[in-house]
Write a protein that holds these residues in place. Structure first.
Motif, PDB file in Angstrom:
ATOM      1  N   LEU A 131       6.824  -4.170   4.278  1.00  0.00           N
ATOM      2  CA  LEU A 131       6.440  -3.620   2.973  1.00  0.00           C
ATOM      3  C   LEU A 131       7.237  -4.313   1.860  1.00  0.00           C
ATOM      4  O   LEU A 131       6.685  -4.646   0.797  1.00  0.00           O
ATOM      5  N   VAL A 167      10.769  11.676   2.659  1.00  0.00           N
ATOM      6  CA  VAL A 167       9.442  11.556   2.053  1.00  0.00           C
ATOM      7  C   VAL A 167       9.164  12.614   0.986  1.00  0.00           C
ATOM      8  O   VAL A 167       8.416  12.361   0.040  1.00  0.00           O
ATOM      9  N   GLN A 168       9.778  13.791   1.098  1.00  0.00           N
ATOM     10  CA  GLN A 168       9.406  14.877   0.195  1.00  0.00           C
ATOM     11  C   GLN A 168      10.180  14.829  -1.129  1.00  0.00           C
ATOM     12  O   GLN A 168      10.634  15.864  -1.637  1.00  0.00           O
ATOM     13  N   LEU A 208       0.427  13.958   6.248  1.00  0.00           N
ATOM     14  CA  LEU A 208       1.732  13.284   6.169  1.00  0.00           C
ATOM     15  C   LEU A 208       1.965  12.422   7.410  1.00  0.00           C
ATOM     16  O   LEU A 208       2.301  11.236   7.298  1.00  0.00           O
ATOM     17  N   VAL A 227       0.848  -1.193   0.000  1.00  0.00           N
ATOM     18  CA  VAL A 227       0.000   0.000   0.000  1.00  0.00           C
ATOM     19  C   VAL A 227       0.887   1.248   0.000  1.00  0.00           C
ATOM     20  O   VAL A 227       1.811   1.355   0.809  1.00  0.00           O
ATOM     21  N   THR A 249      -0.286   9.433   7.634  1.00  0.00           N
ATOM     22  CA  THR A 249       0.019   8.412   6.632  1.00  0.00           C
ATOM     23  C   THR A 249       1.303   7.651   6.960  1.00  0.00           C
ATOM     24  O   THR A 249       1.369   6.430   6.847  1.00  0.00           O
ATOM     25  N   VAL A 250       2.329   8.380   7.372  1.00  0.00           N
ATOM     26  CA  VAL A 250       3.661   7.763   7.477  1.00  0.00           C
ATOM     27  C   VAL A 250       3.938   7.119   8.832  1.00  0.00           C
ATOM     28  O   VAL A 250       4.696   6.160   8.908  1.00  0.00           O
ATOM     29  N   VAL A 292      10.304   7.348  -3.596  1.00  0.00           N
ATOM     30  CA  VAL A 292      10.727   6.606  -2.407  1.00  0.00           C
ATOM     31  C   VAL A 292       9.472   6.398  -1.564  1.00  0.00           C
ATOM     32  O   VAL A 292       8.678   7.327  -1.400  1.00  0.00           O
ATOM     33  N   GLY A 293       9.285   5.220  -1.073  1.00  0.00           N
ATOM     34  CA  GLY A 293       8.185   4.961  -0.137  1.00  0.00           C
ATOM     35  C   GLY A 293       8.724   5.067   1.275  1.00  0.00           C
ATOM     36  O   GLY A 293       9.541   4.257   1.688  1.00  0.00           O
ATOM     37  N   ALA A 294       8.263   6.084   2.011  1.00  0.00           N
ATOM     38  CA  ALA A 294       8.790   6.299   3.359  1.00  0.00           C
ATOM     39  C   ALA A 294       7.932   5.596   4.391  1.00  0.00           C
ATOM     40  O   ALA A 294       6.707   5.556   4.274  1.00  0.00           O
ATOM     41  N   VAL A 301       2.784   1.027   5.443  1.00  0.00           N
ATOM     42  CA  VAL A 301       2.370   1.884   4.339  1.00  0.00           C
ATOM     43  C   VAL A 301       3.623   2.608   3.853  1.00  0.00           C
ATOM     44  O   VAL A 301       4.422   3.079   4.663  1.00  0.00           O
ATOM     45  N   GLY A 302       3.818   2.677   2.565  1.00  0.00           N
ATOM     46  CA  GLY A 302       4.917   3.459   1.998  1.00  0.00           C
ATOM     47  C   GLY A 302       4.383   4.838   1.630  1.00  0.00           C
ATOM     48  O   GLY A 302       3.581   4.949   0.709  1.00  0.00           O
ATOM     49  N   ALA A 303       4.833   5.865   2.338  1.00  0.00           N
ATOM     50  CA  ALA A 303       4.303   7.208   2.077  1.00  0.00           C
ATOM     51  C   ALA A 303       5.167   7.939   1.063  1.00  0.00           C
ATOM     52  O   ALA A 303       6.390   7.799   1.050  1.00  0.00           O
ATOM     53  N   VAL A 304       4.518   8.703   0.234  1.00  0.00           N
ATOM     54  CA  VAL A 304       5.227   9.565  -0.709  1.00  0.00           C
ATOM     55  C   VAL A 304       4.960  11.026  -0.333  1.00  0.00           C
ATOM     56  O   VAL A 304       4.311  11.306   0.668  1.00  0.00           O
ATOM     57  N   ALA A 305       5.466  11.946  -1.148  1.00  0.00           N
ATOM     58  CA  ALA A 305       5.379  13.358  -0.792  1.00  0.00           C
ATOM     59  C   ALA A 305       3.947  13.870  -0.789  1.00  0.00           C
ATOM     60  O   ALA A 305       3.052  13.289  -1.413  1.00  0.00           O
TER      61      ALA A 305
END
Lengths: 161, 161, 161, 161, 161, 161, 161, 161
Positions: H128, H104-105, G100, G84, G103-104, H112-114, G112-116
């Motif tokens: 993950l 993340v940004q 952010l 995800v 999510t992270v 990149v998945g943070a 969960v892999g968070a992006v920007a």
């Protein structure tokens, strides 16, 4: 006044030392409560079912403590129409700011009342639940008034000399 | 169900466009409310007196919207034992973070349930008040269930194609 | 110069170790002060009455230390026209950022002069109060000048070799 | 009461629209003030000299508005023993948080009283200066009381119907 | 290469354990430096004079460590045209964020090159000063290259098995 | 003085309006510079090669502007021993705080001198580069002194009446 | 390569302009996707069921965009074992910092892999999904390499003169 | 299932206690991994080469842990088209917020998945990666389902009485 009135949920057993502050105040007021560890992320179905059953089991208020990405209070609020109080818990390096924002910044439609991060919040969650019960229960309302007077007196009794 | 049940206070007239979101939802649910501008800093006595009288005037819940160093909800909570819901308002350059922290970080003993900053919070404040009323009022509880179903249906009706 | 000139208030007895820094400097300058624990949230009436009486009791400046949602300085400023100095205290997981924003972000009309979070702020609150007194009291102004010279000399006396 | 009592300094001409809020209130109270653009970084010597002369020129209070790394109030406080009030100005992408922290987090020994970021702070800086002058000037004290009553009345006159 | 090349200033003696990291690297590179405690707020004149004399005394770079409202680097940059490097020091409850913003958010016209908060920054301040010296001094440039290779080798030598 | 002395790099063409502030000041000082768009993430090899060649091509200083996760200055600093100045650019919803922390919080061993976010920083980056060049170039040093005097005079010429 | 591989979910229709950035890239790569508005808070059951069915419907990756207290990605991750990716959306006054952190900052066990935040994140979510698909699909891997080369070339083609 | 599938990189040996959490979970799942300390800043070439070789060496996923200005994951993502997961590490006074934003940004184009800061993130990075592997490997997918059930059961087994 011994029936179960307040559900005190938490996302992890490590939240227990914080959420016991909630329990202690409810106990002092003689209000029945049930403590339950259920996670929005690790036990999503049981959390949903537990939340859905709360009203018919006679509960009046739900208190949810959670840290990090604290989804518990929002998810519980999604599965019940009882008032939900969220206690953000300081469980990561970010001092509870993550849990605070996750708890309080709910989108419109699904309300959560957030209290302060950590132990002060856990205590106030109990008091807010009692204020909610006290809207219809005059005995609790009276005890809240007395509690307030005791708090006041404690401050007034402080002597700095 | 037309008696006054919810007091909707705000610290400044400039908060009105936000707090009208609260009023609109209460109106839709047919719940009586009173809107009042009173400032913790500019009308401290009138704020205190107003808060103290709320319970005997029959109110069940108080909602307080305020920006900047948002003291209103805490001061009102100090003068009543009714449940108080605080709406942090984005009124300075700090995007409402000042109002959020002032509203939510209450010391133990005087609880405030904080909702999200601005309009989403103002809407949820009404819904949280309704959930509180709905603990004893089955008509409101039923309407909350219907509201939830309408919200749900609105999402399900979205077609992206 | 022994009359009471500065009121040093704090919201909780746990703030005392910080606010004693204020007291110590006032004592060193031979300026009379009164320390008082009163809470904007737990003793709102006594806080209001205490603040209202300060001017007629001969006080010139009020210093208020408080943590979390630090409403004390703003509430005191609402009940007096004396200058109020707020000391934000680091009393929660948020490192005093909550107290800082609650203290400094006052809405227009009710001024509070905020100093730094914690002990450095508590010391500077005393020095700012002394500067205020020193606008009319040449003895205090002279002592402030000497204090400044001593601070300067202390730095100049440091030898790193 | 027409002598110069309050120096209103700012670090850049672009701060003028903010600091005129300060001037307007001082003017309304009939208190003499001098506005001056001087920068801690671009005119350090003139800033130092100006600050050093303030007391002997009869000033009682200094107000300094500055944005970004807002060093002005601290540097002025280093060169006078008059009370210094700092107004953080939102002049960068960081919404004034940089100016707030630079202004308020002064090290022990050199006090600055910080007010809110931007216009609300600029207005309160004037009111705080007036409160300082009012500790000895009963005419100003009386006007502050009247100002407070007017503010109060303005709120009470609001009708939401 | 034993002349004084780098001035290492700090705002308080408590900054010494951090700034010794700077000194140690300069020493390792055989570059002459002078350490000096001078405060922008407590010794403003001496700070100004010291900064003004640096160029004619033969210094090439200035490094300034300071915490809280860290005005030192900016004030020094105002009194010299030498390159100034600022080391924000974590000296308050705000984890160095106050010092970082005060150091880095300089208004246009007076440049400071900020490095990281605390010890990593103090070490990098030395290395940045050496890179500046190395623009003209080939011996230092060569040592920097060797230093880089040593750092690289240290990483490559790590065995996790 | 027309050789290339300063490399002005940026991570994206959208950074150009900011980095032209850097170029304009260098041009005004008659210092040769080269502007280059190269990305740490999208052209890592070209960035590395460009950085590695800078010293032998005669450059003395590198300025790198980048937004978001601003890796450019750090990556360039890894591939050269020239002094590197980083300009954080406000390119996301986070107001440049992401770019500031990415630029300034370099680990020990690889120094970057960070300046303010956005245009003020871009201007100061040029001035810091000139100060570096001015450590050995007396003509630039003299011009910097004149620039400083002009800045000073501009402030002193402001008349607020 | 036209089967459905990527589910692109979002919590509200207002997130669509952001999440279309995700869709556009997937379309460009010829990868099948399904867009779906489902809310963790307003349609919790449908969200759970949708997530649970994803694997057996043949999906390989899920991308979830949400703002405010962004619970969607975490809740979806709780109901599937597919990877995800969470896209925090700037939907409140807090610039996406709330989304952010929600999510992270997932608790251990449910990744969960968070992006920007916002559009850059929505684009990268698509690219990360493609990289995941590309671990087994050499055609996608090849296209990713070409995409990378095009990005690189775009930068190299920029001429600043 | 013993081939190398996951590369676990970190920027410094001091990150090992965090990244071992990643390794332990991969080991428990019987998935081959390689741990490697390589720094984006101190060993840029080796990092680039290592990243470039990963796909042809048969790796499927890369996990990168780094603190401060955490460039590692972005730089690795620039040199491979494999999916990259970034673990922000709390290595400075800023509690990992610097590493989180740096990780993340990411700008559009290089994903990149943070995951969360520190140990919870390191664990989730492994999970993950396993979910990514599990999109094609049904044995891993099955183990993930069992892992999820075990986590669920652990919560359900908690008894608070």
């Amino acid at each position: 006044m011994s029936d179960l009135k307040v559900a005190v949920m938490m996302g992890s057993k490590s939240d227990l030392p914080i959420m016991e502050e909630t329990a202690n105040i409810l106990k002092d007021f003689g209000v029945g409560y049930e403590m339950k560890v259920l996670s929005a992320h690790r036990t999503p179905k049981e959390t949903a079912e537990y939340a859905e059953d709360l009203r018919k089991r006679g509960f009046k208020v739900v208190i949810c403590g959670a840290g990090a990405s604290a989804a518990l209070s929002g998810v519980v609020a999604a599965h019940t129409t009882l008032p939900v109080i969220g206690v953000p818990i300081d469980a990561t390096s970010l001092n509870g700011m993550d849990a605070l924002l996750s708890t309080v910044q709910m989108p419109p439609g699904v309300p959560v009342g957030a209290v302060a991060i950590g132990k002060p919040g856990a205590q106030n969650a109990a008091l807010l639940a009692l204020r909610i019960l006290g809207t219809e229960n005059s005995e609790i309302a009276k005890k809240l008034e007395e509690y307030k007077q005791k708090q006041r007196q404690k401050i007034l009794d402080i002597s700095l000399n």
